[in-house]
Motif scaffolding. Structure first.
Motif, PDB file in Angstrom:
ATOM      1  N   SER A 149      -5.027  13.361   5.159  1.00  0.00           N
ATOM      2  CA  SER A 149      -4.181  14.818   5.078  1.00  0.00           C
ATOM      3  C   SER A 149      -3.102  14.485   5.425  1.00  0.00           C
ATOM      4  O   SER A 149      -2.557  15.060   6.094  1.00  0.00           O
ATOM      5  CB  SER A 149      -5.065  15.418   6.220  1.00  0.00           C
ATOM      6  OG  SER A 149      -6.402  15.038   6.451  1.00  0.00           O
ATOM      7  N   LEU A 150      -2.440  13.996   4.625  1.00  0.00           N
ATOM      8  CA  LEU A 150      -0.616  13.251   4.424  1.00  0.00           C
ATOM      9  C   LEU A 150      -0.401  14.729   4.087  1.00  0.00           C
ATOM     10  O   LEU A 150      -0.430  15.515   3.538  1.00  0.00           O
ATOM     11  CB  LEU A 150      -0.613  12.474   3.500  1.00  0.00           C
ATOM     12  CG  LEU A 150      -0.744  10.788   3.804  1.00  0.00           C
ATOM     13  CD1 LEU A 150      -0.802  10.055   2.627  1.00  0.00           C
ATOM     14  CD2 LEU A 150      -0.111  10.414   4.946  1.00  0.00           C
ATOM     15  N   GLN A 151       0.689  14.641   4.727  1.00  0.00           N
ATOM     16  CA  GLN A 151       1.987  16.414   4.708  1.00  0.00           C
ATOM     17  C   GLN A 151       3.254  15.695   4.371  1.00  0.00           C
ATOM     18  O   GLN A 151       3.896  14.235   4.741  1.00  0.00           O
ATOM     19  CB  GLN A 151       1.858  16.884   6.202  1.00  0.00           C
ATOM     20  CG  GLN A 151       0.459  17.050   6.698  1.00  0.00           C
ATOM     21  CD  GLN A 151       0.529  17.462   8.590  1.00  0.00           C
ATOM     22  OE1 GLN A 151       1.061  17.800   8.353  1.00  0.00           O
ATOM     23  NE2 GLN A 151      -0.508  17.438   8.638  1.00  0.00           N
ATOM     24  N   SER A 152       3.824  16.545   4.327  1.00  0.00           N
ATOM     25  CA  SER A 152       5.519  15.996   3.632  1.00  0.00           C
ATOM     26  C   SER A 152       6.081  15.282   5.131  1.00  0.00           C
ATOM     27  O   SER A 152       6.796  15.138   4.943  1.00  0.00           O
ATOM     28  CB  SER A 152       6.047  17.207   3.300  1.00  0.00           C
ATOM     29  OG  SER A 152       6.471  18.496   3.918  1.00  0.00           O
ATOM     30  N   GLU A 153       5.416  15.497   5.828  1.00  0.00           N
ATOM     31  CA  GLU A 153       6.192  15.578   7.324  1.00  0.00           C
ATOM     32  C   GLU A 153       6.259  14.483   7.040  1.00  0.00           C
ATOM     33  O   GLU A 153       6.455  13.567   8.400  1.00  0.00           O
ATOM     34  CB  GLU A 153       5.910  16.063   8.268  1.00  0.00           C
ATOM     35  CG  GLU A 153       6.496  17.576   8.183  1.00  0.00           C
ATOM     36  CD  GLU A 153       4.795  18.329   7.305  1.00  0.00           C
ATOM     37  OE1 GLU A 153       5.110  18.117   6.328  1.00  0.00           O
ATOM     38  OE2 GLU A 153       4.296  18.968   8.661  1.00  0.00           O
ATOM     39  N   ASP A 154       5.312  12.797   6.251  1.00  0.00           N
ATOM     40  CA  ASP A 154       4.643  11.966   7.014  1.00  0.00           C
ATOM     41  C   ASP A 154       5.030  11.164   6.132  1.00  0.00           C
ATOM     42  O   ASP A 154       5.156   9.644   5.790  1.00  0.00           O
ATOM     43  CB  ASP A 154       3.238  12.526   6.689  1.00  0.00           C
ATOM     44  CG  ASP A 154       1.926  12.770   7.670  1.00  0.00           C
ATOM     45  OD1 ASP A 154       1.291  13.507   7.413  1.00  0.00           O
ATOM     46  OD2 ASP A 154       2.007  12.709   8.672  1.00  0.00           O
ATOM     47  N   VAL A 211       5.234  11.540   0.288  1.00  0.00           N
ATOM     48  CA  VAL A 211       4.344  12.537  -0.001  1.00  0.00           C
ATOM     49  C   VAL A 211       4.494  13.870  -0.338  1.00  0.00           C
ATOM     50  O   VAL A 211       5.419  14.723   0.628  1.00  0.00           O
ATOM     51  CB  VAL A 211       3.714  12.621   1.822  1.00  0.00           C
ATOM     52  CG1 VAL A 211       2.083  13.985   1.149  1.00  0.00           C
ATOM     53  CG2 VAL A 211       2.875  11.822   2.124  1.00  0.00           C
ATOM     54  N   SER A 212       5.015  14.444  -1.793  1.00  0.00           N
ATOM     55  CA  SER A 212       5.533  15.459  -2.191  1.00  0.00           C
ATOM     56  C   SER A 212       3.880  15.535  -3.548  1.00  0.00           C
ATOM     57  O   SER A 212       3.657  14.875  -3.872  1.00  0.00           O
ATOM     58  CB  SER A 212       6.430  14.731  -3.090  1.00  0.00           C
ATOM     59  OG  SER A 212       6.728  15.815  -3.949  1.00  0.00           O
ATOM     60  N   SER A 213       4.571  17.052  -3.734  1.00  0.00           N
ATOM     61  CA  SER A 213       4.172  17.672  -5.459  1.00  0.00           C
ATOM     62  C   SER A 213       4.320  17.098  -6.324  1.00  0.00           C
ATOM     63  O   SER A 213       3.777  17.855  -7.696  1.00  0.00           O
ATOM     64  CB  SER A 213       3.456  18.890  -4.669  1.00  0.00           C
ATOM     65  OG  SER A 213       4.374  19.575  -4.832  1.00  0.00           O
ATOM     66  N   GLY A 273       0.811  -1.429   0.165  1.00  0.00           N
ATOM     67  CA  GLY A 273       0.118   0.042  -0.266  1.00  0.00           C
ATOM     68  C   GLY A 273       0.285   1.805  -0.100  1.00  0.00           C
ATOM     69  O   GLY A 273       0.165   2.721  -0.032  1.00  0.00           O
ATOM     70  N   GLY A 274       1.928   1.180   0.297  1.00  0.00           N
ATOM     71  CA  GLY A 274       2.756   2.352   0.532  1.00  0.00           C
ATOM     72  C   GLY A 274       2.481   2.975  -2.019  1.00  0.00           C
ATOM     73  O   GLY A 274       2.656   2.794  -2.162  1.00  0.00           O
ATOM     74  N   GLY A 275       3.884   4.616  -1.770  1.00  0.00           N
ATOM     75  CA  GLY A 275       3.584   5.244  -2.575  1.00  0.00           C
ATOM     76  C   GLY A 275       3.935   6.330  -2.327  1.00  0.00           C
ATOM     77  O   GLY A 275       3.865   7.246  -1.473  1.00  0.00           O
ATOM     78  N   LEU A 276       3.233   7.153  -3.842  1.00  0.00           N
ATOM     79  CA  LEU A 276       3.770   8.361  -3.874  1.00  0.00           C
ATOM     80  C   LEU A 276       2.215   9.019  -3.874  1.00  0.00           C
ATOM     81  O   LEU A 276       1.335   8.497  -4.099  1.00  0.00           O
ATOM     82  CB  LEU A 276       4.628   8.902  -5.415  1.00  0.00           C
ATOM     83  CG  LEU A 276       4.666  10.724  -5.076  1.00  0.00           C
ATOM     84  CD1 LEU A 276       5.503  10.737  -4.514  1.00  0.00           C
ATOM     85  CD2 LEU A 276       4.580   9.973  -6.896  1.00  0.00           C
ATOM     86  N   VAL A 277       2.008   9.754  -2.835  1.00  0.00           N
ATOM     87  CA  VAL A 277       0.759  10.895  -2.340  1.00  0.00           C
ATOM     88  C   VAL A 277       0.767  12.652  -2.464  1.00  0.00           C
ATOM     89  O   VAL A 277       1.901  12.924  -2.327  1.00  0.00           O
ATOM     90  CB  VAL A 277      -0.038  10.174  -1.478  1.00  0.00           C
ATOM     91  CG1 VAL A 277       0.827  10.510   0.117  1.00  0.00           C
ATOM     92  CG2 VAL A 277      -2.040  10.896  -1.402  1.00  0.00           C
ATOM     93  N   GLN A 278       0.452  13.196  -2.943  1.00  0.00           N
ATOM     94  CA  GLN A 278      -0.088  14.439  -3.029  1.00  0.00           C
ATOM     95  C   GLN A 278      -0.449  14.614  -1.676  1.00  0.00           C
ATOM     96  O   GLN A 278      -1.140  13.844  -0.962  1.00  0.00           O
ATOM     97  CB  GLN A 278      -0.937  15.315  -3.749  1.00  0.00           C
ATOM     98  CG  GLN A 278       0.075  15.223  -5.336  1.00  0.00           C
ATOM     99  CD  GLN A 278      -1.191  15.794  -6.685  1.00  0.00           C
ATOM    100  OE1 GLN A 278      -1.870  16.354  -5.949  1.00  0.00           O
ATOM    101  NE2 GLN A 278      -0.372  16.212  -7.609  1.00  0.00           N
TER     102      GLN A 278
END
Length: 123
Positions: free
Chosen positions: A84-89, A121-123, A8-13
């Motif tokens: 509500s994921l943030q870059s710090e996550d 977590v990155s845009s 379930g991991g991966g890249l999310v905004q």
């Protein structure tokens, strides 16, 4: 004899959601507490959330209200819903379980870890 397999991991905004899963399998007598930890590069591993076999959950302060831990005892699986994921996550997330296994005639409580899944977590 016991395997812990995460997914379930991966890249999310930022502001997005992810759901992690971790299934325990093998020669298991009973699964006690299950938990999720995470580790940011260069930092110590930290507890995210823990859940008992009865379903009682406890969270790290910074995750409470955003993350939800749950489990399916029949499937020996623990989940982590992250909102509500943030870059710090951004971190590698590890599942953990306290599992009782038979070793010969002896019933032992042992700690098991998954190999970890990367959440970015990155845009």
């Amino acid at each position: 004899q016991v395997q812990m397999v995460e997914s379930g991991g991966g890249l999310v905004q930022p502001g997005g959601s992810l759901r992690l899963s971790c299934a325990a399998s093998g020669n298991i007598f009973i699964v006690n507490n299950m938990a999720w930890y995470r580790q940011v590069s260069g930092k110590e591993r930290e507890l995210v959330a823990v859940i008992t076999s009865a379903g009682n959950a406890r969270y790290a302060d910074s995750m409470e209200g955003r993350f939800t831990i749950s489990r399916d005892n029949a499937k020996k699986t623990v989940y982590l819903q992250m909102n509500s994921l943030q870059s710090e996550d951004t971190a590698v997330y590890y599942c953990y379980a306290d599992i009782r296994v038979y070793q010969g005639d002896n019933l032992r409580a042992l700690d098991y870890w998954g190999k970890g899944v990367l959440v970015t977590v990155s845009s």
